[in-house]
Design a protein around this motif. Sequence first.
Motif, mmCIF file in Angstrom:
data_model
loop_
_atom_site.group_PDB
_atom_site.id
_atom_site.type_symbol
_atom_site.label_atom_id
_atom_site.label_comp_id
_atom_site.label_asym_id
_atom_site.label_seq_id
_atom_site.Cartn_x
_atom_site.Cartn_y
_atom_site.Cartn_z
ATOM 1 N N ARG A 102 -19.068 -81.270 14.575
ATOM 2 C CA ARG A 102 -19.865 -80.956 13.397
ATOM 3 C C ARG A 102 -20.071 -79.453 13.306
ATOM 4 O O ARG A 102 -20.107 -78.746 14.318
ATOM 5 C CB ARG A 102 -21.222 -81.652 13.430
ATOM 6 C CG ARG A 102 -22.201 -81.056 14.438
ATOM 7 C CD ARG A 102 -23.551 -81.735 14.384
ATOM 8 N NE ARG A 102 -24.471 -81.177 15.366
ATOM 9 C CZ ARG A 102 -25.662 -81.681 15.637
ATOM 10 N NH1 ARG A 102 -26.078 -82.764 15.012
ATOM 11 N NH2 ARG A 102 -26.445 -81.118 16.531
ATOM 12 N N GLY A 104 -22.601 -76.732 10.746
ATOM 13 C CA GLY A 104 -23.635 -76.748 9.724
ATOM 14 C C GLY A 104 -24.489 -75.496 9.749
ATOM 15 O O GLY A 104 -24.222 -74.546 10.493
ATOM 16 N N GLU A 106 -28.816 -74.281 9.262
ATOM 17 C CA GLU A 106 -30.192 -74.743 9.182
ATOM 18 C C GLU A 106 -31.135 -73.591 8.849
ATOM 19 O O GLU A 106 -30.870 -72.435 9.184
ATOM 20 C CB GLU A 106 -30.623 -75.413 10.483
ATOM 21 C CG GLU A 106 -30.775 -74.475 11.659
ATOM 22 C CD GLU A 106 -31.215 -75.182 12.931
ATOM 23 O OE1 GLU A 106 -32.075 -74.635 13.659
ATOM 24 O OE2 GLU A 106 -30.704 -76.289 13.210
ATOM 25 N N PHE A 121 -27.962 -78.706 6.878
ATOM 26 C CA PHE A 121 -26.902 -79.566 6.368
ATOM 27 C C PHE A 121 -25.708 -79.462 7.297
ATOM 28 O O PHE A 121 -25.338 -78.362 7.721
ATOM 29 C CB PHE A 121 -26.508 -79.155 4.944
ATOM 30 C CG PHE A 121 -25.600 -80.138 4.258
ATOM 31 C CD1 PHE A 121 -26.130 -81.175 3.499
ATOM 32 C CD2 PHE A 121 -24.224 -80.042 4.383
ATOM 33 C CE1 PHE A 121 -25.300 -82.085 2.878
ATOM 34 C CE2 PHE A 121 -23.387 -80.954 3.765
ATOM 35 C CZ PHE A 121 -23.925 -81.977 3.012
ATOM 36 N N ASP A 122 -25.102 -80.606 7.624
ATOM 37 C CA ASP A 122 -23.941 -80.661 8.507
ATOM 38 C C ASP A 122 -22.728 -81.220 7.779
ATOM 39 O O ASP A 122 -22.851 -82.095 6.907
ATOM 40 C CB ASP A 122 -24.215 -81.566 9.720
ATOM 41 C CG ASP A 122 -25.088 -80.906 10.760
ATOM 42 O OD1 ASP A 122 -25.194 -79.665 10.747
ATOM 43 O OD2 ASP A 122 -25.674 -81.638 11.584
ATOM 44 N N GLY A 152 -20.926 -85.966 6.033
ATOM 45 C CA GLY A 152 -21.980 -84.994 6.303
ATOM 46 C C GLY A 152 -23.267 -85.389 5.619
ATOM 47 O O GLY A 152 -23.392 -86.464 5.021
ATOM 48 N N TYR A 175 -26.600 -88.984 7.305
ATOM 49 C CA TYR A 175 -25.171 -88.769 7.180
ATOM 50 C C TYR A 175 -24.514 -89.841 6.299
ATOM 51 O O TYR A 175 -24.764 -91.033 6.474
ATOM 52 C CB TYR A 175 -24.493 -88.801 8.545
ATOM 53 C CG TYR A 175 -24.727 -87.589 9.415
ATOM 54 C CD1 TYR A 175 -25.139 -86.379 8.877
ATOM 55 C CD2 TYR A 175 -24.524 -87.655 10.793
ATOM 56 C CE1 TYR A 175 -25.343 -85.265 9.674
ATOM 57 C CE2 TYR A 175 -24.720 -86.546 11.605
ATOM 58 C CZ TYR A 175 -25.138 -85.355 11.037
ATOM 59 O OH TYR A 175 -25.336 -84.263 11.842
#
Length: 218
Positions: A102, A104, A106, A121-122, A152, A175
């Motif tokens: 992953r 992302g 933050e 968000f990833d 995601g 997710y």
Amino acid sequence: MFLGLCFWYFSIASLHAQEKDSIAFFPNNDRNIELGLNVTTVIASFVGADINRISPESFPLSLKIAKNRSAFRMGIGASYFSEETNTFPTFSSNTTHAYSARVGYEWRFFIAKRWMAHFGFDVVGGFLSETNRVNSSIDVSTLQREDFRMGGGPVYGLQLALSNRMVLGCEASMYGIATRSNISEEFVENPIFNRSESRWLGDFDITVPKWLYLIIRF
């Protein structure tokens, strides 16, 4: 439940020490490297984690590059399982391995000297391969499944600074995952029964903040 009680124990203990501390537990200006270990995943690995979905438990190791009130985040995970059974005249084997990653971003919100919340968000991806082979007096068959995953969604959590270098945090995710699943079955003596199929699967998973991380800041 035990992990949750530990987290709240450290939380209550820190509240009594906040007024006496003068350390900047969450520095803003300097770039920091944060290495996190998903303690929940490590414990779950002894009893069997669910490799058929992607959630925070899929990433036992995380790396964050933080500065000011935001951080770039990454995570990786892998698992392997192999089993053989020999019951004459049948021999069977099963091998499963899964990989996930992953990336992302933050944003961070400081609540108190030792407390910080984050929202981000990833983008996640993964691969799962499972092979089951059965060798009997009648035939030799191989069933194989391969899943390619991509998706995601938002993540959110809370962190408690135990010191200026060590942080305890919990995190949850929302997710949405799309999976391309390929299944094939082959027979050596009876190839007329061979088959293969591909299909798309969708999944949306909302987790509560039960994933406990131990984070070391460098």
